[in-house]
Design a protein around this motif. Sequence first.
Motif, PDB file in Angstrom:
ATOM      1  N   LEU A 151       0.846  -1.187   0.000  1.00 38.86           N
ATOM      2  CA  LEU A 151       0.000   0.000   0.000  1.00 38.86           C
ATOM      3  C   LEU A 151       0.885   1.242   0.000  1.00 38.86           C
ATOM      4  O   LEU A 151       1.969   1.250   0.568  1.00 38.86           O
ATOM      5  N   PRO A 152       0.421   2.319  -0.627  1.00 42.58           N
ATOM      6  CA  PRO A 152       1.259   3.518  -0.805  1.00 42.58           C
ATOM      7  C   PRO A 152       1.324   4.384   0.453  1.00 42.58           C
ATOM      8  O   PRO A 152       0.915   5.542   0.443  1.00 42.58           O
ATOM      9  N   PHE A 153       1.838   3.804   1.567  1.00 43.00           N
ATOM     10  CA  PHE A 153       1.950   4.541   2.809  1.00 43.00           C
ATOM     11  C   PHE A 153       3.399   4.551   3.268  1.00 43.00           C
ATOM     12  O   PHE A 153       4.138   3.581   3.059  1.00 43.00           O
ATOM     13  N   GLY A 154       3.797   5.632   3.915  1.00 46.01           N
ATOM     14  CA  GLY A 154       5.081   5.661   4.587  1.00 46.01           C
ATOM     15  C   GLY A 154       4.891   5.158   6.006  1.00 46.01           C
ATOM     16  O   GLY A 154       4.745   3.970   6.257  1.00 46.01           O
ATOM     17  N   SER A 155       4.844   6.065   6.956  1.00 41.16           N
ATOM     18  CA  SER A 155       4.558   5.706   8.336  1.00 41.16           C
ATOM     19  C   SER A 155       3.150   6.163   8.696  1.00 41.16           C
ATOM     20  O   SER A 155       2.535   6.961   7.996  1.00 41.16           O
ATOM     21  N   GLY A 156       2.620   5.625   9.813  1.00 42.98           N
ATOM     22  CA  GLY A 156       1.299   6.006  10.272  1.00 42.98           C
ATOM     23  C   GLY A 156       0.196   5.214   9.609  1.00 42.98           C
ATOM     24  O   GLY A 156       0.432   4.213   8.938  1.00 42.98           O
ATOM     25  N   ARG A 157      -1.055   5.683   9.824  1.00 39.16           N
ATOM     26  CA  ARG A 157      -2.231   4.994   9.296  1.00 39.16           C
ATOM     27  C   ARG A 157      -3.106   5.996   8.545  1.00 39.16           C
ATOM     28  O   ARG A 157      -3.067   7.200   8.800  1.00 39.16           O
ATOM     29  N   PHE A 158      -3.918   5.466   7.653  1.00 34.67           N
ATOM     30  CA  PHE A 158      -4.901   6.312   6.965  1.00 34.67           C
ATOM     31  C   PHE A 158      -6.218   5.540   6.851  1.00 34.67           C
ATOM     32  O   PHE A 158      -6.249   4.449   6.273  1.00 34.67           O
ATOM     33  N   PRO A 159      -7.309   6.106   7.407  1.00 40.99           N
ATOM     34  CA  PRO A 159      -7.317   7.239   8.327  1.00 40.99           C
ATOM     35  C   PRO A 159      -6.672   6.858   9.660  1.00 40.99           C
ATOM     36  O   PRO A 159      -6.543   5.683   9.972  1.00 40.99           O
ATOM     37  N   ASP A 160      -6.277   7.846  10.420  1.00 39.79           N
ATOM     38  CA  ASP A 160      -5.532   7.633  11.663  1.00 39.79           C
ATOM     39  C   ASP A 160      -6.506   7.346  12.802  1.00 39.79           C
ATOM     40  O   ASP A 160      -7.002   8.256  13.467  1.00 39.79           O
ATOM     41  N   ILE A 161      -6.810   6.058  13.023  1.00 45.76           N
ATOM     42  CA  ILE A 161      -7.766   5.641  14.057  1.00 45.76           C
ATOM     43  C   ILE A 161      -7.027   4.811  15.097  1.00 45.76           C
ATOM     44  O   ILE A 161      -6.412   3.795  14.760  1.00 45.76           O
ATOM     45  N   THR A 162      -7.074   5.229  16.350  1.00 46.50           N
ATOM     46  CA  THR A 162      -6.412   4.509  17.434  1.00 46.50           C
ATOM     47  C   THR A 162      -7.369   3.484  18.027  1.00 46.50           C
ATOM     48  O   THR A 162      -8.526   3.803  18.301  1.00 46.50           O
ATOM     49  N   PRO A 163      -6.932   2.234  18.230  1.00 48.94           N
ATOM     50  CA  PRO A 163      -7.789   1.242  18.878  1.00 48.94           C
ATOM     51  C   PRO A 163      -8.252   1.723  20.252  1.00 48.94           C
ATOM     52  O   PRO A 163      -7.602   2.557  20.895  1.00 48.94           O
ATOM     53  N   GLU A 164      -9.362   1.205  20.704  1.00 50.10           N
ATOM     54  CA  GLU A 164      -9.891   1.556  22.015  1.00 50.10           C
ATOM     55  C   GLU A 164      -9.363   0.593  23.074  1.00 50.10           C
ATOM     56  O   GLU A 164      -9.041  -0.562  22.775  1.00 50.10           O
ATOM     57  N   ARG A 165      -9.284   1.077  24.300  1.00 48.47           N
ATOM     58  CA  ARG A 165      -8.871   0.230  25.401  1.00 48.47           C
ATOM     59  C   ARG A 165      -9.860  -0.933  25.544  1.00 48.47           C
ATOM     60  O   ARG A 165     -11.070  -0.741  25.569  1.00 48.47           O
ATOM     61  N   GLY A 166      -9.321  -2.142  25.614  1.00 48.67           N
ATOM     62  CA  GLY A 166     -10.160  -3.323  25.733  1.00 48.67           C
ATOM     63  C   GLY A 166     -10.352  -4.074  24.431  1.00 48.67           C
ATOM     64  O   GLY A 166     -10.802  -5.220  24.445  1.00 48.67           O
ATOM     65  N   ASP A 167     -10.017  -3.446  23.305  1.00 52.71           N
ATOM     66  CA  ASP A 167     -10.125  -4.142  22.014  1.00 52.71           C
ATOM     67  C   ASP A 167      -9.138  -5.307  21.952  1.00 52.71           C
ATOM     68  O   ASP A 167      -8.009  -5.209  22.453  1.00 52.71           O
ATOM     69  N   ILE A 168      -9.549  -6.388  21.317  1.00 52.91           N
ATOM     70  CA  ILE A 168      -8.631  -7.477  20.987  1.00 52.91           C
ATOM     71  C   ILE A 168      -8.141  -7.225  19.573  1.00 52.91           C
ATOM     72  O   ILE A 168      -8.946  -7.073  18.645  1.00 52.91           O
ATOM     73  N   VAL A 169      -6.825  -7.176  19.410  1.00 53.51           N
ATOM     74  CA  VAL A 169      -6.269  -6.818  18.108  1.00 53.51           C
ATOM     75  C   VAL A 169      -5.175  -7.803  17.697  1.00 53.51           C
ATOM     76  O   VAL A 169      -4.555  -8.466  18.529  1.00 53.51           O
ATOM     77  N   VAL A 170      -4.962  -7.871  16.383  1.00 49.34           N
ATOM     78  CA  VAL A 170      -3.811  -8.571  15.821  1.00 49.34           C
ATOM     79  C   VAL A 170      -2.794  -7.509  15.434  1.00 49.34           C
ATOM     80  O   VAL A 170      -3.145  -6.491  14.839  1.00 49.34           O
ATOM     81  N   PHE A 171      -1.531  -7.750  15.796  1.00 44.06           N
ATOM     82  CA  PHE A 171      -0.483  -6.800  15.443  1.00 44.06           C
ATOM     83  C   PHE A 171       0.772  -7.549  15.021  1.00 44.06           C
ATOM     84  O   PHE A 171       0.945  -8.735  15.339  1.00 44.06           O
ATOM     85  N   ARG A 172       1.632  -6.859  14.287  1.00 44.52           N
ATOM     86  CA  ARG A 172       2.901  -7.448  13.834  1.00 44.52           C
ATOM     87  C   ARG A 172       4.009  -7.012  14.784  1.00 44.52           C
ATOM     88  O   ARG A 172       4.260  -5.831  14.972  1.00 44.52           O
ATOM     89  N   LEU A 173       4.656  -8.001  15.381  1.00 45.11           N
ATOM     90  CA  LEU A 173       5.682  -7.758  16.398  1.00 45.11           C
ATOM     91  C   LEU A 173       6.920  -7.106  15.776  1.00 45.11           C
ATOM     92  O   LEU A 173       7.450  -7.596  14.774  1.00 45.11           O
ATOM     93  N   PRO A 174       7.408  -5.998  16.350  1.00 46.06           N
ATOM     94  CA  PRO A 174       8.585  -5.329  15.782  1.00 46.06           C
ATOM     95  C   PRO A 174       9.851  -6.182  15.826  1.00 46.06           C
ATOM     96  O   PRO A 174      10.700  -6.063  14.942  1.00 46.06           O
ATOM     97  N   THR A 175       9.997  -7.035  16.831  1.00 47.19           N
ATOM     98  CA  THR A 175      11.249  -7.771  17.001  1.00 47.19           C
ATOM     99  C   THR A 175      11.385  -8.951  16.054  1.00 47.19           C
ATOM    100  O   THR A 175      12.475  -9.225  15.544  1.00 47.19           O
TER     101      THR A 175
ATOM    102  N   VAL B 208       8.549  -8.063  23.481  1.00 51.95           N
ATOM    103  CA  VAL B 208       7.343  -7.473  22.865  1.00 51.95           C
ATOM    104  C   VAL B 208       7.369  -5.956  22.989  1.00 51.95           C
ATOM    105  O   VAL B 208       7.473  -5.236  22.006  1.00 51.95           O
ATOM    106  N   GLY B 209       7.249  -5.457  24.211  1.00 54.93           N
ATOM    107  CA  GLY B 209       7.322  -4.020  24.445  1.00 54.93           C
ATOM    108  C   GLY B 209       6.124  -3.249  23.924  1.00 54.93           C
ATOM    109  O   GLY B 209       5.047  -3.804  23.687  1.00 54.93           O
ATOM    110  N   TYR B 210       6.312  -1.952  23.750  1.00 53.15           N
ATOM    111  CA  TYR B 210       5.252  -1.083  23.248  1.00 53.15           C
ATOM    112  C   TYR B 210       5.068  -1.315  21.744  1.00 53.15           C
ATOM    113  O   TYR B 210       6.035  -1.430  20.998  1.00 53.15           O
TER     114      TYR B 210
END
Length: 238
Positions: A63-87, A194-196
């Motif tokens: 996708l044609p993105f550098g950093s960040g998200r489009f649109p920039d939506i932050t998950p809510e506290r309590g959401d279960i999410v899938v994420f890609r581990l930086p390490t 894992v970390g932040y």
Amino acid sequence: MIREWAGLVGFVAAFYVTINTLLFAGFHVPSESMLPTLKVGDQFYAAKYAYGYSRFSTSFVPLPFGSGRFPDITPERGDIVVFRLPTTEEDYVKRVIGLPGDRIQVVDGRLYINGQMVQREKTRDYAYRDNGGSVVQVTEYLETLPGGRQHLIMEQRDDGFADNTPEYNVPEGHLFMMGDNRDNSQDSRYLRQVGYIPVERVLGRVSMVAFARKSCQEEPGLICPGGSWWDRLFRWVD
């Protein structure tokens, strides 16, 4: 005839890529870190559109993105999410506990957010057979996060390795993740592993288990956390 088949195959391939790129992606649960909410073998689909898109949203079509998200939506506290581990670049599934700017700490097994102890109410004690075949004794609690979101967690003890931590200050643009199986989850409490988690590395939100790949047979004195495969079929999760 060949053109028709080629057209059909091309259409199906394009449809799959579009769905996988923009709407949903399928994952399965490989560990017990999210018990009793998610269990080993659960197949679920994460909604990619829930938080917008980033350069991590797909491995098929860049996708044609550098950093960040489009649109920039932050998950809510309590959401279960899938994420890609930086390490390691592995895909993890955890619950969002800390938002940017939050202070997170665990003291004697109790979760604190911004200096306030998070409420938990004991629901029951039970034993289950874990994925390695051992019998584990746990206490189940109903945890209430700031804002009122509730979910079940499991604790084996309140004096385990990650039950007393320093205070974590969540950086801007990052999230603090924890598993619901608090004594058996490698999560943001382990900063080196894992970390932040940068918000742009979140792949999607989990709301439903489609089906369970593994069955669970109840035994005398033991239960199946989260229920059997039939209970998991198209089950909404909190």
